[in-house]
Scaffold this active site. Structure first.
Site, PDB file in Angstrom:
ATOM      1  CD  GLU A 227      -2.791  -1.331   0.140  1.00  0.00           C
ATOM      2  OE1 GLU A 227      -2.950  -0.336  -0.591  1.00  0.00           O
ATOM      3  OE2 GLU A 227      -3.387  -2.407  -0.045  1.00  0.00           O
ATOM      4  CB  CYS A 261      -1.253   7.035   1.584  1.00  0.00           C
ATOM      5  SG  CYS A 261      -2.685   6.081   2.120  1.00  0.00           S
TER       6      CYS A 261
END
Length: 482
Positions: A227, A261
Site C-alpha cells: 500500500e 497517503c
C-alpha cells in the site's frame, strides 16, 4: 543477509531481531499444529481487537499525540479508533459467509463431478505499519488476516515509538503471542522483518521503501501487498461548484496535516477559475482552522526531517517564481512543526513539488483547459493511489473514470472511498500491489484453494491410454459440446 530470520545465528543481532525470530518460529509452530482455526476462534480474535482498541482508546490518543507533537483527539478517534472498530464489526458480521466454500461451475463434459473454492489460512502474516495512521494501519490488515485464520506479527514504525509500545502492550494483554504480537525496533529490525519468510507480507509506506520491501520479500518468494502512495489528483470540472469542491479539498488536504497517503496531492482547476479556486480553498481552510498556528485541532508534522523537506519544496517553487499562498504564518511555529496550508499556484512542471509525493499540507493548483487535458495530465504520470473528481456533468465524470487508472476514486468529495469497508483499498502500478478491506482483505490473506470432487460415475478413464479409434470419437464428442 539471511533468508530465514527464524534460523539465523543470534550473534550480532539486535534485541528486536532476536525477538522477531523467536516470535516467528513460535507462530509457525502454532500454525502447523492448528492450521485451520474455527469460526468461533476467529470471532474471538476479532472481539479481542475491538476490546483492546476501545479499552486503550485514551492511551492510544495520548501516545499518538506524543509521537506527532500534536494531533487532535477527535482526529485520532475518527481516523484510528472508529475506522478500526467498524472494520472489525463488519468483518464479524460477514465472516461466516466469507469462510464458506464457494461453488464453481463444472463443465458439462465433466459432470457429475463438483468444483469448489475453499478458503484456507495462509499461515503467518507480517504487517509493516506506517507512522501516519499508526494504529489503524496496523490493526485494519490484522483484522483481515486474523479473520482469514492466520497468525499475525506487526512491526510498527520507529517514528511512532509511543504508539508502538502502547500497541505492543495492548495486544499482549488480549492475545497469546502465538496468535498475534508486535515486534518493535529500528531499521535493523525492519530490514530483518522484510527478509523473514512470511506466508504473506503487507507493507504500507512510500513507493521508494516499497520497492526495497518487495526486493527483500522476493528472496523468499513471499507474496506481498504493498500500500504505497503517489500523486493523487483532484480534478475540478467546469460544472463543479467551486466553493463546495474547495471545502472538500481543504479538508482532504489538511486532515492529519496532509500526512495521508490518499490526500489530494494537486488540483487541476479550470483555467479561468484558478484564482477563484485558490481563494475558496483558502477561505475553507481559515474556517476550519481559524487559528491554524495555535489550535490543537491542527496536526503537527511528524518530525523535523519531514518538516524541513516540506519547507524546501515550497522554497524551491518560490525561488522559481511560483505564486505561494499560505494560510497561517510563514514561521509555522517551528518548535511545534505546524506547517500552514500552502498553495503553490502553477509551479513549473519539473519543480520538486510536482515530481515527488508531497505528504504534507502543500497543495499545487494548476490550470487546465478541458476534461481531455485533465485526463492527459493525469495519465502522463504514474498511476495514483486515489483520484477525486468534482462536478455535475455525468458525461465528464464518466469520461474521467473510463480513461484514467487509479487505486480508488471518490466523486464530489475526498478520502471517503477508503472508509468504505465494502470497497477494496489498494493501489495500482507504482501506487501499490494488491488490496484489502472487507471481503477483499479476507481473500488477500487466504489461499482460495480450488478443489475438484470427482464422481464415482466419472468417465474420465475412457481417455486413458492406450489410445484407440474410440478415444478419438470421445474427443470429437467433447469438442462439439464445449
Amino acid at each position: 543477509m539471511a533468508a530465514d530470520a527464524a534460523h539465523t545465528p543470534s550473534e550480532g543481532r539486535t534485541d528486536g531481531e532476536r525477538e522477531l525470530a523467536r516470535l516467528f518460529a513460535l507462530q509457525k509452530e502454532a500454525y502447523a499444529a492448528a492450521p485451520f482455526p474455527s469460526y468461533e476462534e476467529r470471532i474471538a480474535n476479532l472481539n479481542r481487537i475491538i476490546r483492546l482498541t476501545e479499552a486503550n482508546e485514551d492511551a492510544f490518543i495520548e501516545a499518538i499525540n506524543a509521537d506527532f507533537g500534536n494531533r487532535a483527539r477527535q482526529e485520532t478517534v475518527i481516523a484510528e479508533i472508529v475506522v478500526t472498530v467498524s472494520g472489525a464489526k463488519l468483518t464479524k458480521k460477514n465472516l461466516k459467509k466469507w469462510m464458506q466454500p464457494r461453488g464453481a461451475p463444472t463443465p458439462l463434459h465433466m459432470l457429475p463431478a463438483r468444483s469448489r473454492i475453499e478458503p484456507q489460512p495462509l499461515g503467518v502474516v507480517g504487517i509493516i505499519s506506517p507512522w501516519n495512521y499508526p494504529l489503524q494501519l496496523a490493526l485494519a490488515p490484522a483484522i483481515a488476516a486474523l479473520a482469514a485464520g492466520n497468525r499475525v506479527l506487526i512491526k510498527p514504525s520507529e517514528l511512532t515509538p509511543h504508539l508502538a509500545e502502547t500497541l505492543k502492550a495492548a495486544i499482549a494483554s488480549e492475545f497469546d503471542e502465538s496468535v498475534c504480537a508486535v515486534v518493535t525496533g529500528g531499521v535493523e529490525t525492519g530490514q530483518a522483518f522484510t527478509e523473514t519468510p512470511f506466508d504473506h507480507l503487507l507493507f504500507t509506506g512510500s513507493t521508494a521503501v516499497g520497492k526495497r520491501v518487495a526486493e527483500a520479500a522476493a528472496k523468499n518468494l513471499t507474496p506481498v501487498t504493498l500500500e504505497l502512495g503517489g500523486k493523487s489528483p483532484a480534478i475540478i470540472d467546469e460544472s463543479a461548484d467551486i466553493e463546495t469542491a474547495a471545502r472538500s479539498i481543504a479538508h482532504g488536504k489538511m486532515l492529519n496535516a496532509g500526512q495521508t497517503c490518499v490526500a489530494p496531492d494537486y488540483v487541476l482547476a479550470p483555467r479561468d477559475k484558478v484564482d477563484a479556486t485558490v481563494d475558496a480553498i483558502a477561505a475553507a481552510a481559515r474556517k476550519m482552522f481559524p487559528a491554524i498556528d495555535t489550535t490543537h485541532d491542527y496536526t503537527s508534522i511528524i518530525s523535523d526531517r519531514h518538516f524541513a523537506r516540506l519547507k524546501s519544496l515550497v522554497e524551491e517553487a518560490r525561488d522559481r517564481g511560483a505564486k505561494i499562498v499560505e494560510i497561517g504564518s510563514s514561521n509555522a511555529l517551528y518548535p511545534q512543526r505546524k506547517l500552514p496550508l500552502t498553495m503553490i499556484v502553477d509551479p513549473p512542471a519539473d519543480a520538486a513539488v510536482m515530481k515527488e509525493e508531497i505528504f504534507g499540507p502543500v497543495l499545487p493548483v494548476l490550470p487546465i483547459g478541458s476534461t481531455d487535458e485533465a485526463i492527459a495530465y493525469v495519465n502522463k504520470g504514474d498511476r495514483p493511489l486515489a483520484l477525486y473528481w468534482y462536478g455535475e456533468s455525468d458525461a465528464a465524470r464518466d469520461k474521467v473514470l473510463e480513461k484514467t487508472v487509479s487505486g480508488g476514486v471518490t466523486v464530489n468529495d475526498a478520502l471517503w472511498h477508503v472508509a468504505q469497508e465494502n470497497l477494496p483499498f489498494g493501489g495500482v502500478g507504482k501506487s501499490g500491489i494488491g488490496a484489502y478491506h472487507g471481503e477483499t482483505g479476507f481473500n488477500t490473506f487466504s489461499h482460495l484453494k480450488p478443489v475438484f470432487y470427482q464422481s464415482r460415475f466419472a468417465s474420465s478413464a475412457l481417455l486413458h491410454p492406450p489410445y484407440t479409434a474410440k478415444t478419438d470419437k470421445i474427443i470429437s464428442f467433447v469438442r462439439k459440446i464445449l
